[in-house]
Motif scaffolding. Sequence first.
Motif, PDB file in Angstrom:
ATOM      1  N   GLY A   1     -11.069  23.572 -19.545  1.00  0.00           N
ATOM      2  CA  GLY A   1     -11.413  24.872 -20.094  1.00  0.00           C
ATOM      3  C   GLY A   1     -10.492  25.296 -21.216  1.00  0.00           C
ATOM      4  N   LEU A   2      -9.241  24.833 -21.169  1.00  0.00           N
ATOM      5  CA  LEU A   2      -8.281  25.112 -22.238  1.00  0.00           C
ATOM      6  C   LEU A   2      -8.441  24.170 -23.426  1.00  0.00           C
ATOM      7  CD1 LEU A   2      -4.999  25.734 -20.191  1.00  0.00           C
ATOM      8  CD2 LEU A   2      -6.334  27.434 -21.451  1.00  0.00           C
ATOM      9  N   GLY A   3      -9.326  23.171 -23.290  1.00  0.00           N
ATOM     10  CA  GLY A   3      -9.518  22.219 -24.373  1.00  0.00           C
ATOM     11  C   GLY A   3      -8.389  21.223 -24.527  1.00  0.00           C
ATOM     12  N   LEU A   4      -7.676  20.929 -23.439  1.00  0.00           N
ATOM     13  CA  LEU A   4      -6.564  19.984 -23.505  1.00  0.00           C
ATOM     14  C   LEU A   4      -7.070  18.564 -23.707  1.00  0.00           C
ATOM     15  CD1 LEU A   4      -4.363  21.321 -20.541  1.00  0.00           C
ATOM     16  CD2 LEU A   4      -4.356  22.036 -22.941  1.00  0.00           C
ATOM     17  N   ASN A   5      -6.221  17.715 -24.264  1.00  0.00           N
ATOM     18  CA  ASN A   5      -6.522  16.296 -24.416  1.00  0.00           C
ATOM     19  C   ASN A   5      -6.370  15.606 -23.059  1.00  0.00           C
ATOM     20  OD1 ASN A   5      -6.593  16.248 -27.486  1.00  0.00           O
ATOM     21  ND2 ASN A   5      -4.533  17.024 -27.112  1.00  0.00           N
ATOM     22  N   LYS A   6      -7.309  14.724 -22.735  1.00  0.00           N
ATOM     23  CA  LYS A   6      -7.246  13.982 -21.477  1.00  0.00           C
ATOM     24  C   LYS A   6      -6.741  12.579 -21.754  1.00  0.00           C
ATOM     25  CE  LYS A   6      -9.952  12.713 -17.381  1.00  0.00           C
ATOM     26  NZ  LYS A   6     -11.240  12.868 -16.671  1.00  0.00           N
ATOM     27  N   ALA A   7      -5.576  12.258 -21.208  1.00  0.00           N
ATOM     28  CA  ALA A   7      -4.992  10.940 -21.408  1.00  0.00           C
ATOM     29  C   ALA A   7      -5.395   9.963 -20.314  1.00  0.00           C
ATOM     30  CB  ALA A   7      -3.469  11.036 -21.463  1.00  0.00           C
ATOM     31  N   ASP A   8      -5.699  10.474 -19.138  1.00  0.00           N
ATOM     32  CA  ASP A   8      -6.004   9.644 -17.975  1.00  0.00           C
ATOM     33  C   ASP A   8      -6.555  10.583 -16.906  1.00  0.00           C
ATOM     34  OD1 ASP A   8      -6.135   7.518 -16.207  1.00  0.00           O
ATOM     35  OD2 ASP A   8      -4.029   6.953 -16.382  1.00  0.00           O
ATOM     36  N   ALA A   9      -6.987  10.038 -15.798  1.00  0.00           N
ATOM     37  CA  ALA A   9      -7.466  10.886 -14.714  1.00  0.00           C
ATOM     38  C   ALA A   9      -6.361  11.856 -14.298  1.00  0.00           C
ATOM     39  CB  ALA A   9      -7.884  10.032 -13.521  1.00  0.00           C
ATOM     40  N   GLY A  10      -6.630  13.149 -14.397  1.00  0.00           N
ATOM     41  CA  GLY A  10      -5.667  14.161 -13.991  1.00  0.00           C
ATOM     42  C   GLY A  10      -4.547  14.430 -14.967  1.00  0.00           C
TER      43      GLY A  10
ATOM     44  N   PHE B   1     -13.388   7.145 -12.980  1.00  0.00           N
ATOM     45  CA  PHE B   1     -13.476   8.576 -13.272  1.00  0.00           C
ATOM     46  C   PHE B   1     -14.271   8.827 -14.562  1.00  0.00           C
ATOM     47  CE2 PHE B   1      -9.519   6.844 -14.970  1.00  0.00           C
ATOM     48  CZ  PHE B   1      -9.527   7.271 -16.293  1.00  0.00           C
ATOM     49  N   PRO B   2     -14.764  10.046 -14.783  1.00  0.00           N
ATOM     50  CA  PRO B   2     -15.540  10.339 -15.997  1.00  0.00           C
ATOM     51  C   PRO B   2     -14.755  10.025 -17.270  1.00  0.00           C
ATOM     52  CG  PRO B   2     -15.755  12.122 -14.418  1.00  0.00           C
ATOM     53  CD  PRO B   2     -14.704  11.202 -13.862  1.00  0.00           C
ATOM     54  N   GLY B   3     -15.404   9.285 -18.181  1.00  0.00           N
ATOM     55  CA  GLY B   3     -14.752   8.905 -19.431  1.00  0.00           C
ATOM     56  C   GLY B   3     -13.760   7.777 -19.295  1.00  0.00           C
ATOM     57  N   SER B   4     -13.777   7.077 -18.179  1.00  0.00           N
ATOM     58  CA  SER B   4     -12.803   6.021 -17.923  1.00  0.00           C
ATOM     59  C   SER B   4     -12.910   4.889 -18.947  1.00  0.00           C
ATOM     60  CB  SER B   4     -13.005   5.436 -16.525  1.00  0.00           C
ATOM     61  OG  SER B   4     -12.176   4.306 -16.317  1.00  0.00           O
ATOM     62  N   PRO B   5     -11.770   4.401 -19.452  1.00  0.00           N
ATOM     63  CA  PRO B   5     -11.782   3.244 -20.344  1.00  0.00           C
ATOM     64  C   PRO B   5     -11.748   1.917 -19.593  1.00  0.00           C
ATOM     65  CG  PRO B   5      -9.561   4.080 -20.183  1.00  0.00           C
ATOM     66  CD  PRO B   5     -10.421   4.991 -19.336  1.00  0.00           C
TER      67      PRO B   5
ATOM     68  N   VAL C   1       7.057  22.683 -33.069  1.00  0.00           N
ATOM     69  CA  VAL C   1       5.917  22.528 -32.173  1.00  0.00           C
ATOM     70  C   VAL C   1       6.367  21.774 -30.932  1.00  0.00           C
ATOM     71  CG1 VAL C   1       4.196  22.599 -34.016  1.00  0.00           C
ATOM     72  CG2 VAL C   1       5.154  20.396 -33.311  1.00  0.00           C
ATOM     73  N   PHE C   2       5.696  22.056 -29.829  1.00  0.00           N
ATOM     74  CA  PHE C   2       5.985  21.410 -28.555  1.00  0.00           C
ATOM     75  C   PHE C   2       4.804  20.542 -28.144  1.00  0.00           C
ATOM     76  CE2 PHE C   2       8.727  25.200 -26.896  1.00  0.00           C
ATOM     77  CZ  PHE C   2       9.767  24.817 -27.741  1.00  0.00           C
ATOM     78  N   ARG C   3       5.108  19.350 -27.642  1.00  0.00           N
ATOM     79  CA  ARG C   3       4.097  18.586 -26.918  1.00  0.00           C
ATOM     80  C   ARG C   3       4.218  18.982 -25.459  1.00  0.00           C
ATOM     81  NH1 ARG C   3       3.200  14.476 -23.488  1.00  0.00           N
ATOM     82  NH2 ARG C   3       1.335  13.184 -23.787  1.00  0.00           N
ATOM     83  N   LEU C   4       3.109  19.401 -24.872  1.00  0.00           N
ATOM     84  CA  LEU C   4       3.106  19.903 -23.510  1.00  0.00           C
ATOM     85  C   LEU C   4       2.275  19.007 -22.603  1.00  0.00           C
ATOM     86  CD1 LEU C   4       2.423  23.699 -24.196  1.00  0.00           C
ATOM     87  CD2 LEU C   4       4.631  22.531 -24.085  1.00  0.00           C
ATOM     88  N   SER C   5       2.767  18.765 -21.403  1.00  0.00           N
ATOM     89  CA  SER C   5       2.043  18.029 -20.374  1.00  0.00           C
ATOM     90  C   SER C   5       1.693  19.001 -19.251  1.00  0.00           C
ATOM     91  CB  SER C   5       2.904  16.881 -19.840  1.00  0.00           C
ATOM     92  OG  SER C   5       2.218  16.142 -18.853  1.00  0.00           O
ATOM     93  N   TYR C   6       0.410  19.106 -18.947  1.00  0.00           N
ATOM     94  CA  TYR C   6      -0.086  20.093 -17.979  1.00  0.00           C
ATOM     95  C   TYR C   6       0.327  19.710 -16.563  1.00  0.00           C
ATOM     96  CZ  TYR C   6      -3.619  22.717 -15.284  1.00  0.00           C
ATOM     97  OH  TYR C   6      -4.269  23.528 -14.392  1.00  0.00           O
ATOM     98  N   THR C   7       0.850  20.676 -15.815  1.00  0.00           N
ATOM     99  CA  THR C   7       1.308  20.420 -14.443  1.00  0.00           C
ATOM    100  C   THR C   7       0.591  21.301 -13.418  1.00  0.00           C
ATOM    101  OG1 THR C   7       3.156  21.980 -14.725  1.00  0.00           O
ATOM    102  CG2 THR C   7       3.582  19.650 -15.207  1.00  0.00           C
ATOM    103  N   GLY C   8      -0.551  21.892 -13.815  1.00  0.00           N
ATOM    104  CA  GLY C   8      -1.267  22.770 -12.904  1.00  0.00           C
ATOM    105  C   GLY C   8      -2.216  22.072 -11.961  1.00  0.00           C
TER     106      GLY C   8
END
Length: 297
Positions: free
Chosen positions: A258-267, A49-53, A243-250
């Motif tokens: 678009g929200l500028g979220l951090n990408k930890a892995d694909a999806g 995937f894009p940016g894959s390590p 403060v809350f750490r949030l994990s996106y579930t959308g």
Amino acid sequence: MIFQKALSPAHTRFLVEGNQDTVAGYVVGAGEVAKLSAAQLFEAHGLGFPGSPFDPAAEFVDVLRFADPLPVYVTTPVAPEFVDHPPFKGHGFTAWEGGFAPLYFLDECRIPVESELWRVHADAREELVAVYRDVARGWTVLPTSGFAQPAARVPEVVMGWVAVWNGVRFSADVLVGGAEVMLAASTAPPAGVTGFRQTGRGCWGRIVPIGEVDEVFELLARCRFEGQPFRITAVAEQDGQRVFRLSYTGHDSGVAEGLGLNKADAGVYWTVVPETAVTDVEFVQNIPQNLPTRTTS
């Protein structure tokens, strides 16, 4: 089912040496990809995937194998409800030369008890390198793994399994077999509460029969941020505010980026925001069936 999740070398060290205890992302049935080589697993797990390590020519790939979590966290990723970058195709399957298998997506949740981290080599040889025991004991590393000893890190109380024992609420895990519960306290229990031992993870643990437990449930804290759904995975104090750490579930990579979220892995996307920035906070108790606690006996 036993699920399998591929982890990059950096992610593996962060997880094990940091004594982290959550998992998220694309997973497959471990039995569906048994005996594949590291190169084949690169394809089967969709690691390009894009940016894959991940390196398709790597000598090995680490995979986490774990019992299936609660169904609320498992999604079959099918378009148009699920949107992501290639190699994601949106039909609910993954493929490699010579085979294919159903694909699943796991929203961030606590790692199940006795999960195993395996190192799969280029010749398909497998090596067990670490085991996640439970919420109180965290990770155990094997001498040949090359990992440093896991750090002391107490579990977050805003997610994962919870047990109420003698009227006191603990982070918990139902152990393999279902007859016992591991209780975890982040601080030393009060005087007179015996049987707890401090673990290498830095918390205090005690195993009790499940019949002595008043309640057992899995805690899901969720909210909305910028109109999008998230799971709250951690709470902290920063500059005098919560403060809350949030994990996106959308499940929409375009929205997440678009929200500028951090990408930890694909999806897998996350962020940290002030408590005042979120709305619609709710806490859900996911209650398993047929556990012989005091409330059901």
